[in-house]
Write a protein that holds these residues in place. Structure first.
Motif, PDB file in Angstrom:
ATOM      1  N   TYR A  81       0.092  -9.239  -7.225  1.00 16.26           N
ATOM      2  CA  TYR A  81      -0.874  -8.289  -7.797  1.00 16.26           C
ATOM      3  C   TYR A  81      -0.510  -8.030  -9.263  1.00 16.26           C
ATOM      4  O   TYR A  81       0.634  -8.254  -9.694  1.00 16.26           O
ATOM      5  CB  TYR A  81      -0.873  -6.974  -7.007  1.00 16.26           C
ATOM      6  CG  TYR A  81       0.477  -6.348  -6.797  1.00 16.26           C
ATOM      7  CD1 TYR A  81       1.164  -5.730  -7.840  1.00 16.26           C
ATOM      8  CD2 TYR A  81       1.097  -6.367  -5.547  1.00 16.26           C
ATOM      9  CE1 TYR A  81       2.411  -5.154  -7.668  1.00 16.26           C
ATOM     10  CE2 TYR A  81       2.355  -5.800  -5.353  1.00 16.26           C
ATOM     11  CZ  TYR A  81       2.994  -5.196  -6.423  1.00 16.26           C
ATOM     12  OH  TYR A  81       4.232  -4.634  -6.249  1.00 16.26           O
ATOM     13  N   ASP A  82      -1.471  -7.539 -10.023  1.00 15.03           N
ATOM     14  CA  ASP A  82      -1.255  -7.243 -11.446  1.00 15.03           C
ATOM     15  C   ASP A  82      -0.668  -5.839 -11.578  1.00 15.03           C
ATOM     16  O   ASP A  82      -1.390  -4.851 -11.616  1.00 15.03           O
ATOM     17  CB  ASP A  82      -2.579  -7.347 -12.208  1.00 15.03           C
ATOM     18  CG  ASP A  82      -2.414  -7.225 -13.718  1.00 15.03           C
ATOM     19  OD1 ASP A  82      -1.375  -6.693 -14.167  1.00 15.03           O
ATOM     20  OD2 ASP A  82      -3.337  -7.624 -14.440  1.00 15.03           O
ATOM     21  N   ASP A  85      -1.935  -3.671 -14.645  1.00 14.08           N
ATOM     22  CA  ASP A  85      -3.281  -3.123 -14.482  1.00 14.08           C
ATOM     23  C   ASP A  85      -3.277  -1.978 -13.470  1.00 14.08           C
ATOM     24  O   ASP A  85      -3.914  -0.930 -13.680  1.00 14.08           O
ATOM     25  CB  ASP A  85      -4.227  -4.233 -14.025  1.00 14.08           C
ATOM     26  CG  ASP A  85      -5.692  -3.815 -14.045  1.00 14.08           C
ATOM     27  OD1 ASP A  85      -6.100  -3.138 -15.008  1.00 14.08           O
ATOM     28  OD2 ASP A  85      -6.426  -4.175 -13.105  1.00 14.08           O
ATOM     29  N   ILE A  86      -2.549  -2.155 -12.388  1.00 14.29           N
ATOM     30  CA  ILE A  86      -2.498  -1.120 -11.350  1.00 14.29           C
ATOM     31  C   ILE A  86      -1.814   0.142 -11.871  1.00 14.29           C
ATOM     32  O   ILE A  86      -2.289   1.261 -11.645  1.00 14.29           O
ATOM     33  CB  ILE A  86      -1.795  -1.665 -10.095  1.00 14.29           C
ATOM     34  CG1 ILE A  86      -2.651  -2.763  -9.454  1.00 14.29           C
ATOM     35  CG2 ILE A  86      -1.521  -0.548  -9.084  1.00 14.29           C
ATOM     36  CD1 ILE A  86      -1.959  -3.514  -8.344  1.00 14.29           C
ATOM     37  N   ARG A  88      -1.633   1.091 -14.955  1.00 17.44           N
ATOM     38  CA  ARG A  88      -2.486   1.698 -15.981  1.00 17.44           C
ATOM     39  C   ARG A  88      -3.570   2.566 -15.353  1.00 17.44           C
ATOM     40  O   ARG A  88      -3.844   3.687 -15.814  1.00 17.44           O
ATOM     41  CB  ARG A  88      -3.124   0.601 -16.839  1.00 17.44           C
ATOM     42  CG  ARG A  88      -4.059   1.152 -17.926  1.00 17.44           C
ATOM     43  CD  ARG A  88      -4.483   0.091 -18.909  1.00 17.44           C
ATOM     44  NE  ARG A  88      -5.188  -1.012 -18.265  1.00 17.44           N
ATOM     45  CZ  ARG A  88      -4.708  -2.244 -18.165  1.00 17.44           C
ATOM     46  NH1 ARG A  88      -3.499  -2.531 -18.637  1.00 17.44           N
ATOM     47  NH2 ARG A  88      -5.416  -3.190 -17.575  1.00 17.44           N
ATOM     48  N   HIS A  89      -4.188   2.089 -14.301  1.00 24.28           N
ATOM     49  CA  HIS A  89      -5.301   2.809 -13.692  1.00 24.28           C
ATOM     50  C   HIS A  89      -4.873   3.885 -12.705  1.00 24.28           C
ATOM     51  O   HIS A  89      -5.605   4.875 -12.511  1.00 24.28           O
ATOM     52  CB  HIS A  89      -6.238   1.819 -12.984  1.00 24.28           C
ATOM     53  CG  HIS A  89      -7.078   1.011 -13.905  1.00 24.28           C
ATOM     54  ND1 HIS A  89      -8.096   1.551 -14.659  1.00 24.28           N
ATOM     55  CD2 HIS A  89      -7.037  -0.309 -14.216  1.00 24.28           C
ATOM     56  CE1 HIS A  89      -8.678   0.606 -15.372  1.00 24.28           C
ATOM     57  NE2 HIS A  89      -8.045  -0.539 -15.132  1.00 24.28           N
ATOM     58  N   HIS A  90      -3.713   3.727 -12.088  1.00 23.59           N
ATOM     59  CA  HIS A  90      -3.352   4.647 -11.009  1.00 23.59           C
ATOM     60  C   HIS A  90      -2.082   5.451 -11.252  1.00 23.59           C
ATOM     61  O   HIS A  90      -1.695   6.259 -10.404  1.00 23.59           O
ATOM     62  CB  HIS A  90      -3.214   3.869  -9.691  1.00 23.59           C
ATOM     63  CG  HIS A  90      -4.514   3.319  -9.188  1.00 23.59           C
ATOM     64  ND1 HIS A  90      -5.519   4.119  -8.666  1.00 23.59           N
ATOM     65  CD2 HIS A  90      -4.981   2.035  -9.134  1.00 23.59           C
ATOM     66  CE1 HIS A  90      -6.543   3.359  -8.306  1.00 23.59           C
ATOM     67  NE2 HIS A  90      -6.244   2.092  -8.576  1.00 23.59           N
ATOM     68  N   TRP A 115      -3.764   2.654  -5.553  1.00 17.32           N
ATOM     69  CA  TRP A 115      -4.556   1.418  -5.478  1.00 17.32           C
ATOM     70  C   TRP A 115      -5.083   1.194  -4.065  1.00 17.32           C
ATOM     71  O   TRP A 115      -6.257   0.885  -3.861  1.00 17.32           O
ATOM     72  CB  TRP A 115      -3.659   0.276  -5.915  1.00 17.32           C
ATOM     73  CG  TRP A 115      -4.279  -1.078  -6.035  1.00 17.32           C
ATOM     74  CD1 TRP A 115      -5.436  -1.414  -6.671  1.00 17.32           C
ATOM     75  CD2 TRP A 115      -3.732  -2.307  -5.531  1.00 17.32           C
ATOM     76  NE1 TRP A 115      -5.647  -2.768  -6.603  1.00 17.32           N
ATOM     77  CE2 TRP A 115      -4.612  -3.339  -5.911  1.00 17.32           C
ATOM     78  CE3 TRP A 115      -2.571  -2.624  -4.826  1.00 17.32           C
ATOM     79  CZ2 TRP A 115      -4.378  -4.680  -5.587  1.00 17.32           C
ATOM     80  CZ3 TRP A 115      -2.330  -3.952  -4.510  1.00 17.32           C
ATOM     81  CH2 TRP A 115      -3.233  -4.959  -4.877  1.00 17.32           C
ATOM     82  N   CYS A 124      -9.429  -1.175 -10.735  1.00 17.39           N
ATOM     83  CA  CYS A 124      -8.658  -2.339 -11.184  1.00 17.39           C
ATOM     84  C   CYS A 124      -9.498  -3.619 -11.135  1.00 17.39           C
ATOM     85  O   CYS A 124     -10.470  -3.715 -10.378  1.00 17.39           O
ATOM     86  CB  CYS A 124      -7.414  -2.502 -10.324  1.00 17.39           C
ATOM     87  SG  CYS A 124      -6.195  -1.200 -10.545  1.00 17.39           S
ATOM     88  N   GLU A 126      -8.699  -6.329  -9.817  1.00 20.96           N
ATOM     89  CA  GLU A 126      -8.635  -6.775  -8.427  1.00 20.96           C
ATOM     90  C   GLU A 126      -8.322  -5.570  -7.552  1.00 20.96           C
ATOM     91  O   GLU A 126      -7.292  -4.930  -7.723  1.00 20.96           O
ATOM     92  CB  GLU A 126      -7.562  -7.849  -8.243  1.00 20.96           C
ATOM     93  CG  GLU A 126      -7.484  -8.365  -6.801  1.00 20.96           C
ATOM     94  CD  GLU A 126      -6.446  -9.466  -6.617  1.00 20.96           C
ATOM     95  OE1 GLU A 126      -6.792 -10.503  -6.012  1.00 20.96           O
ATOM     96  OE2 GLU A 126      -5.303  -9.297  -7.088  1.00 20.96           O
ATOM     97  N   THR A 127      -9.208  -5.256  -6.633  1.00 19.68           N
ATOM     98  CA  THR A 127      -8.981  -4.128  -5.744  1.00 19.68           C
ATOM     99  C   THR A 127      -8.033  -4.516  -4.620  1.00 19.68           C
ATOM    100  O   THR A 127      -7.776  -5.710  -4.372  1.00 19.68           O
ATOM    101  CB  THR A 127     -10.298  -3.633  -5.123  1.00 19.68           C
ATOM    102  OG1 THR A 127     -10.839  -4.662  -4.280  1.00 19.68           O
ATOM    103  CG2 THR A 127     -11.317  -3.264  -6.211  1.00 19.68           C
TER     104      THR A 127
END
Length: 220
Positions: A81-82, A85-86, A88-90, A115, A124, A126-127
């Motif tokens: 997984y990224d 990105d995860i 940053r968003h969560h 996530w 994200c 990718e969810t």
């Protein structure tokens, strides 16, 4: 009965500008896991790796030790997984700090929990449901490529391995959020495939990092 060995990549360059490179220790771990696979005397007919550098380098090093000419077919569905990105968003974003890996782990734990909870509506690229479908699809395809009694080996990442092992015992979320935290670099998890489907036989084996090699044991 055929078996699939899931091997986590060797230690990457945590805290460096380019995380996706094996450290010197990671290269040595990759060599040792190759010798562990050789010691087991398993003949592999299929090998896979993700497209990430740390996964491909681990595969190249370990398979060279086996010396049977097998190379890993690159399949990005085995990618991790990224985490950037995860986070940053969560979790408001956080950089890797080699001086304080525990602090980063706490941030990552928070981010991964968010996530998973966000489900298909998460922000994200990718969810969580997409990630789960991706890695289970990669496993299904590998199982289908193996003949009766044949064995495969995959060089991938901790989150992928933890999620798949969790899924095989009915709890992919628990796998990601709990098993993922204890996966060792260049550890081995073993699945068996038969008439009843795929079954988890062992998780996170690392006898090759005991005794004199204990100093090479790492989790990130």
């Amino acid at each position: 009965m055929g078996a699939i060995y899931l091997v986590r990549h060797g230690q990457a360059s945590f805290g460096a500008a380019n995380y996706d490179e094996l450290s010197e220790r990671g290269a040595e771990q990759s060599r040792l896991v190759g010798f562990e696979l050789l010691r087991r005397g398993v003949r592999f007919t299929e090998s896979r790796s993700g497209s990430l550098s740390r996964q491909r380098r681990t595969a190249e090093t370990a398979l060279a030790v086996l010396g049977d000419g097998l190379s890993a077919k690159e399949d990005p569905r085995w990618n991790e997984y990224d985490h950037v990105d995860i986070a940053r968003h969560h979790a408001g974003g956080a950089g890797q700090d080699a001086a304080d890996p525990r602090a980063y782990q706490a941030v990552l734990d928070t981010a991964l929990t968010g996530w998973v909870r966000a489900g298909a509506d998460g922000p994200c690229a990718e969810t969580w449901p997409e990630f789960l479908a991706r890695v289970t699809g990669a496993l299904t395809d590998l199982v289908g490529a193996l003949g009766k009694g044949e064995h495969g080996v995959v060089f991938t990442s901790g989150g992928v391995i933890a999620t798949l092992c969790g899924a095989l015992i009915g709890a992919p979320e628990t796998g990601l959020l709990t098993l993922n935290r204890v996966t060792v670099n260049a550890g081995i998890s073993k699945l068996v495939s038969g008439r009843g489907g795929v079954t988890l036989l062992s998780f996170n084996e690392h006898p090759h990092f005991e005794a004199d090699a204990a100093k090479l044991l790492t989790y990130r």
